[in-house]
Scaffold this active site. Structure first.
Site, PDB file in Angstrom:
ATOM      1  N   GLY A  44       0.844  -1.192   0.000  1.00  0.00           N
ATOM      2  CA  GLY A  44       0.000   0.000   0.000  1.00  0.00           C
ATOM      3  C   GLY A  44       0.873   1.232   0.000  1.00  0.00           C
ATOM      4  O   GLY A  44       2.043   1.167   0.388  1.00  0.00           O
ATOM      5  N   GLN A  49       2.809   9.950   1.793  1.00  0.00           N
ATOM      6  CA  GLN A  49       4.137   9.378   2.023  1.00  0.00           C
ATOM      7  C   GLN A  49       5.155   9.846   0.990  1.00  0.00           C
ATOM      8  O   GLN A  49       6.364   9.767   1.243  1.00  0.00           O
ATOM      9  CB  GLN A  49       4.062   7.845   2.018  1.00  0.00           C
ATOM     10  N   CYS A  90       5.337  -0.197   7.882  1.00  0.00           N
ATOM     11  CA  CYS A  90       5.064   1.055   7.176  1.00  0.00           C
ATOM     12  C   CYS A  90       6.316   1.469   6.400  1.00  0.00           C
ATOM     13  O   CYS A  90       7.413   1.460   6.952  1.00  0.00           O
ATOM     14  CB  CYS A  90       4.690   2.161   8.171  1.00  0.00           C
ATOM     15  N   LEU A  91       6.137   1.811   5.139  1.00  0.00           N
ATOM     16  CA  LEU A  91       7.291   2.202   4.317  1.00  0.00           C
ATOM     17  C   LEU A  91       7.905   3.500   4.820  1.00  0.00           C
ATOM     18  O   LEU A  91       9.038   3.826   4.486  1.00  0.00           O
ATOM     19  CB  LEU A  91       6.862   2.333   2.853  1.00  0.00           C
ATOM     20  N   HIS A 132      -4.933   1.635   7.296  1.00  0.00           N
ATOM     21  CA  HIS A 132      -3.564   2.137   7.490  1.00  0.00           C
ATOM     22  C   HIS A 132      -3.281   3.302   6.532  1.00  0.00           C
ATOM     23  O   HIS A 132      -2.725   4.329   6.931  1.00  0.00           O
ATOM     24  CB  HIS A 132      -2.571   0.992   7.245  1.00  0.00           C
ATOM     25  N   GLU A 133      -3.723   3.154   5.268  1.00  0.00           N
ATOM     26  CA  GLU A 133      -3.471   4.212   4.270  1.00  0.00           C
ATOM     27  C   GLU A 133      -4.336   5.439   4.542  1.00  0.00           C
ATOM     28  O   GLU A 133      -3.869   6.574   4.383  1.00  0.00           O
ATOM     29  CB  GLU A 133      -3.740   3.702   2.845  1.00  0.00           C
ATOM     30  N   HIS A 136      -2.731   7.637   6.928  1.00  0.00           N
ATOM     31  CA  HIS A 136      -1.698   8.491   6.328  1.00  0.00           C
ATOM     32  C   HIS A 136      -2.307   9.780   5.786  1.00  0.00           C
ATOM     33  O   HIS A 136      -1.757  10.862   5.971  1.00  0.00           O
ATOM     34  CB  HIS A 136      -0.980   7.766   5.171  1.00  0.00           C
TER      35      HIS A 136
HETATM   36  O1  LIG Z   1       3.576   2.271   4.514  1.00  0.00           O
HETATM   37  C1  LIG Z   1       2.600   1.788   3.935  1.00  0.00           C
HETATM   38  O2  LIG Z   1       1.497   2.334   3.909  1.00  0.00           O
HETATM   39  C2  LIG Z   1       2.770   0.402   3.286  1.00  0.00           C
HETATM   40  C3  LIG Z   1       2.472  -0.641   4.347  1.00  0.00           C
HETATM   41  C4  LIG Z   1       1.145  -1.269   4.017  1.00  0.00           C
HETATM   42  C5  LIG Z   1       0.687  -2.132   5.163  1.00  0.00           C
HETATM   43  C6  LIG Z   1      -0.361  -1.694   5.954  1.00  0.00           C
HETATM   44  C7  LIG Z   1      -0.831  -2.466   7.003  1.00  0.00           C
HETATM   45  C8  LIG Z   1      -0.279  -3.698   7.263  1.00  0.00           C
HETATM   46  C9  LIG Z   1       0.791  -4.149   6.490  1.00  0.00           C
HETATM   47  C10 LIG Z   1       1.275  -3.367   5.438  1.00  0.00           C
HETATM   48  C11 LIG Z   1       3.572  -1.718   4.384  1.00  0.00           C
HETATM   49  O3  LIG Z   1       4.784  -1.197   4.803  1.00  0.00           O
HETATM   50  S1  LIG Z   1       3.938  -2.503   2.885  1.00  0.00           S
HETATM   51  C12 LIG Z   1       5.217  -3.648   3.420  1.00  0.00           C
HETATM   52  C13 LIG Z   1       4.535  -4.908   3.895  1.00  0.00           C
HETATM   53  C14 LIG Z   1       4.187  -5.836   2.930  1.00  0.00           C
HETATM   54  C15 LIG Z   1       3.470  -6.971   3.309  1.00  0.00           C
HETATM   55  C16 LIG Z   1       3.089  -7.170   4.643  1.00  0.00           C
HETATM   56  C17 LIG Z   1       3.449  -6.231   5.609  1.00  0.00           C
HETATM   57  C18 LIG Z   1       4.184  -5.089   5.232  1.00  0.00           C
HETATM   58 ZN   LIG Z   2       2.365   3.293   6.158  1.00  0.00          ZN
END
Ligand SMILES: O=C(O)C[C@@H](Cc1ccccc1)[C@H](O)SCc1ccccc1
Ligand SMILES: [Zn+2]
Length: 167
Positions: A44, A49, A90-91, A132-133, A136
């Protein structure tokens, strides 16, 4: 690729503005966000971001980059109070994963990349990721959902990393 802002950058706290017209400029932003997300890799990415404070989100929770989803001006309604836990990353806070509790039955209403309204009732990881998004876009990070002590420790480690990179 677009540079991703990292916690505790104050620009991540900006509340994004609604998109007034889904035009080619927005579609170019969406394309750049997908490239950036897939490269990270992530499932996501919110425009906040990449320091673009417009209410645009891209998501793809598939294993093979086969389900790209675009949410413009997304709105969420919680359909029932049941919650679930997930170890979120979270990236913008790379290398840290913490358990976050969120409602797991929601409805999302948004515009797609052509500006057409749609709605969905996502389950599981997609429901987690959309919330989560959306955080942001409202200047919130997943570290805002954990204890102040843990947040302080993560902030100290991120500050140290940024100091080392600046040298
Ligand atoms: O920073 C972001 O929004 C990307 C997030 C998306 C995410 C939201 C909630 C739960 C997990 C991920 C991640 O950093 S993307 C990296 C990732 C990929 C697979 C599973 C977990 C994290
Ligand atoms: Zn995030």
């Amino acid at each position: 690729l677009l540079p991703i802002l990292e916690f505790p950058d104050p620009r991540l706290r900006t509340v994004a503005k609604p998109v007034t017209e889904v035009d080619d400029k927005i579609r170019q932003l969406v394309a750049d966000m997908f490239d950036t997300m897939y490269d990270a890799p992530g499932i996501g990415l919110a425009a906040s971001q990449v320091n673009v404070h417009k209410r645009v989100v891209v998501i793809d929770v598939s294993e093979d980059k086969s389900q790209p989803l675009v949410f413009i001006n997304p709105e969420i309604e919680v359909l029932d109070p049941e919650v679930s836990e997930y170890d979120e990353g979270c990236l913008s806070v790379p290398g840290f994963y913490e358990t976050v509790v969120r409602p797991n039955h929601i409805r999302v209403k948004a515009l797609d990349r052509d500006g057409n309204p749609f709605e969905m009732e996502p389950q599981g990881l997609l429901a987690v990721c959309i919330q989560h998004e959306l955080d942001h876009l409202n200047g919130k990070l997943f570290v805002d959902h954990i204890s102040p002590l843990k947040r302080t420790r993560i902030r100290a480690k991120m500050d140290k990393k940024h100091k080392a990179e600046a040298r």
